[in-house]
Design an enzyme around this catalytic site. Structure first.
Site, PDB file in Angstrom:
ATOM      1  CE  LYS A  13      -1.757  -0.438   4.295  1.00 47.97           C
ATOM      2  NZ  LYS A  13      -1.071  -1.616   4.841  1.00 47.97           N
ATOM      3  NE  ARG A  88      -3.239  -0.420  11.108  1.00 50.71           N
ATOM      4  CZ  ARG A  88      -2.194   0.110  10.496  1.00 50.71           C
ATOM      5  NH1 ARG A  88      -2.256   1.320   9.988  1.00 50.71           N
ATOM      6  NH2 ARG A  88      -1.075  -0.580  10.366  1.00 50.71           N
ATOM      7  NE  ARG A 122       8.562  -2.843   6.133  1.00 52.79           N
ATOM      8  CZ  ARG A 122       7.308  -2.389   6.263  1.00 52.79           C
ATOM      9  NH1 ARG A 122       6.670  -1.909   5.212  1.00 52.79           N
ATOM     10  NH2 ARG A 122       6.695  -2.448   7.422  1.00 52.79           N
ATOM     11  NE  ARG A 155       7.281  -0.560  10.332  1.00 52.09           N
ATOM     12  CZ  ARG A 155       6.073  -0.317   9.814  1.00 52.09           C
ATOM     13  NH1 ARG A 155       5.973   0.376   8.686  1.00 52.09           N
ATOM     14  NH2 ARG A 155       4.984  -0.768  10.395  1.00 52.09           N
ATOM     15  NE  ARG A 166       2.853  -4.350  11.538  1.00 53.93           N
ATOM     16  CZ  ARG A 166       3.954  -4.409  10.789  1.00 53.93           C
ATOM     17  NH1 ARG A 166       4.972  -5.175  11.160  1.00 53.93           N
ATOM     18  NH2 ARG A 166       4.047  -3.714   9.681  1.00 53.93           N
TER      19      ARG A 166
HETATM   20  P1  AMP Z   1       1.983   1.142   9.467  1.00 53.90           P
HETATM   21  O1  AMP Z   1       3.212   1.916   9.114  1.00 53.90           O
HETATM   22  O2  AMP Z   1       0.754   1.590   8.711  1.00 53.90           O
HETATM   23  O3  AMP Z   1       2.186  -0.360   9.401  1.00 53.90           O
HETATM   24  O4  AMP Z   1       1.650   1.487  10.997  1.00 53.90           O
HETATM   25  C1  AMP Z   1       2.584   1.192  12.014  1.00 53.90           C
HETATM   26  C2  AMP Z   1       1.895   1.204  13.377  1.00 53.90           C
HETATM   27  O5  AMP Z   1       1.347   2.532  13.606  1.00 53.90           O
HETATM   28  C3  AMP Z   1       0.719   0.277  13.531  1.00 53.90           C
HETATM   29  O6  AMP Z   1       1.098  -1.053  13.873  1.00 53.90           O
HETATM   30  C4  AMP Z   1      -0.058   0.966  14.670  1.00 53.90           C
HETATM   31  O7  AMP Z   1       0.574   0.757  15.908  1.00 53.90           O
HETATM   32  C5  AMP Z   1       0.111   2.454  14.319  1.00 53.90           C
HETATM   33  N1  AMP Z   1      -0.965   2.907  13.410  1.00 53.90           N
HETATM   34  C6  AMP Z   1      -0.827   3.352  12.126  1.00 53.90           C
HETATM   35  N2  AMP Z   1      -2.015   3.709  11.599  1.00 53.90           N
HETATM   36  C7  AMP Z   1      -2.931   3.460  12.583  1.00 53.90           C
HETATM   37  C8  AMP Z   1      -4.344   3.583  12.665  1.00 53.90           C
HETATM   38  N3  AMP Z   1      -5.077   3.996  11.620  1.00 53.90           N
HETATM   39  N4  AMP Z   1      -4.956   3.257  13.821  1.00 53.90           N
HETATM   40  C9  AMP Z   1      -4.267   2.834  14.887  1.00 53.90           C
HETATM   41  N5  AMP Z   1      -2.928   2.647  14.890  1.00 53.90           N
HETATM   42  C10 AMP Z   1      -2.260   2.962  13.736  1.00 53.90           C
END
Ligand code: AMP
Length: 218
Positions: A13, A88, A122, A155, A166
């Site tokens: 994405k 989400r 990654r 990460r 996740r």
């Molecule tokens: P991502 O980079 O999108 O994988 O997000 C990394 C982490 O940020 C996630 O595992 C959550 O802890 C937090 N996070 C990102 N977007 C959201 C969201 N829309 N709602 C809640 N937590 C989020």
């Protein structure tokens, strides 16, 4: 055009969303990036957010709404945006709609085994945020950024346990969001299990079919 990107963590994405935003000439915003910036500060809230992210859990809707509102209501986003990482769950879909309308929800589908494989391979440059993947986009020299020579890192949530957590949250909470946008006639379903360029051309063709008047830059 206001677009949200949906898909499992590691489905591409981010990569596709950035490319789409560039093509449409609108900003790309990732709630994961916004929250990582927040978590890097030296405050009690930042430490709490960092812990939540490290465990692969979700931050509260209240915090998310605050972070989103501050960005989506800014002038920079008035001609459209590509949003990655939100919604989400259904409640987050409502939070966005209370701030701005969504015109298309792009769902990039990739099997779980593939995304788990991609995420644990990654690597990211801590200096300029350039992403690499040991499987299909490795750096020229192992462990080192091509652009600035900084040692690459992973990460904190790209571990085996972090990825499984996740993925299970994704299946439980995010998948119902697909039905939500599908019922509104806004879902754009793309096969993400193909080379990056092929995913992008399928995606673009389908997004343009939803909104034929979509403007492109250069
Ligand atoms: P991502 O980079 O999108 O994988 O997000 C990394 C982490 O940020 C996630 O595992 C959550 O802890 C937090 N996070 C990102 N977007 C959201 C969201 N829309 N709602 C809640 N937590 C989020």
């Amino acid at each position: 055009m206001n677009i949200v990107m949906l898909g499992a963590p590691g489905s591409g994405k981010g990569t596709q969303g950035k490319q789409l935003a560039q093509h449409l000439g609108v900003p790309h915003v990732s709630t994961g990036d916004l929250l990582r910036q927040l978590a890097a500060q030296d405050t009690p809230l930042a430490r709490e957010v960092a812990g939540i992210m490290q465990r692969g859990e979700l931050v509260s809707d209240q915090l998310l709404a605050q972070v989103l509102r501050s960005r989506l209501e800014s002038r920079e986003f008035s001609s459209g945006f590509v949003l990655d990482g939100t919604p989400r769950d259904i409640e987050q879909a409502h939070i966005i709609e209370r701030i701005v309308p969504v015109h298309a929800a792009v769902f990039i589908e990739v099997p779980d085994e593939k995304v788990a494989e991609r995420l644990t391979a990654r690597w990211i440059c801590p200096a300029d945020s350039k992403e690499y993947n040991a499987l299909f986009a490795p750096p020229k020299r192992e462990g080192v950024c091509d652009l600035c020579g900084t040692a690459l890192s992973q990460r904190a949530d790209d571990t085996h346990d972090g990825v499984q957590k996740r993925l299970s949250i994704y299946h439980e909470k995010t998948q119902p969001v697909l039905r939500y946008y599908s019922l509104k006639g806004k879902l754009v379903h793309v096969n993400g299990d193909q080379p990056i360029e092929a995913v992008f051309s399928e995606l673009l063709e389908k997004v343009q079919a939803i909104q034929p008047e979509t403007q492109t830059v250069a």
